[in-house]
Design an enzyme around this catalytic site. Sequence first.
Site, PDB file in Angstrom:
ATOM      1  N   GLU A 190       0.834  -1.210   0.000  1.00  8.06           N
ATOM      2  CA  GLU A 190       0.000   0.000   0.000  1.00  8.06           C
ATOM      3  C   GLU A 190       0.867   1.258   0.000  1.00  8.06           C
ATOM      4  O   GLU A 190       0.585   2.222  -0.703  1.00  8.06           O
ATOM      5  CB  GLU A 190      -0.918   0.011   1.233  1.00  8.06           C
ATOM      6  CG  GLU A 190      -1.818  -1.204   1.349  1.00  8.06           C
ATOM      7  CD  GLU A 190      -1.200  -2.365   2.144  1.00  8.06           C
ATOM      8  OE1 GLU A 190      -1.975  -3.221   2.593  1.00  8.06           O
ATOM      9  OE2 GLU A 190       0.025  -2.415   2.314  1.00  8.06           O
ATOM     10  N   CYS A 213       9.994   5.559   7.807  1.00  4.88           N
ATOM     11  CA  CYS A 213      10.029   6.711   6.910  1.00  4.88           C
ATOM     12  C   CYS A 213      11.192   6.612   5.926  1.00  4.88           C
ATOM     13  O   CYS A 213      11.064   7.010   4.766  1.00  4.88           O
ATOM     14  CB  CYS A 213      10.099   8.005   7.707  1.00  4.88           C
ATOM     15  SG  CYS A 213       8.572   8.358   8.593  1.00  4.88           S
TER      16      CYS A 213
END
Length: 149
Positions: A80, A107
């Site tokens: 996703e 991240c």
Amino acid sequence: MSRITEQHAFMKHAIVASERSTCIRRRIGAVVAADGKIVSTGYNGAPRGLPHCTDIGCLRDELEIESGTHHEVCRATHAEQNALMYAGFKQTLGADLYTTTYPCSICAKMIINAGIARIYYLVGYPDETAKKYLKQAGIIIQQLVMPDD
């Protein structure tokens, strides 16, 4: 002859995308669609240019981490996340990222796949995995010191 629904068609594309996965534990695919058209696809795997679990093994298996927990301890970026990042890839490819704190490993994987070229940060963060990933990806990292006002 009956026609499959748009939702079923997009899900079939997601299933095909999952076949590109390099995750040993779970092969996942994703599709982002808008106005009846596919915008982007993604599958779970290591960030661009980094070694895949199919090549070097699963870190989560090595550490005996239970499925559904501690997602940050994984080499892969989720399907996703990859589909969402690819949708905006043209805007982020070669861009600079300014952040007040050094990125975490989750991240870092997204930054790599977004095509960010340079990271400027103010304060460090104790995540050695993030540093390893960003170095492997060749991203330029610089700590900035703000001038006194």
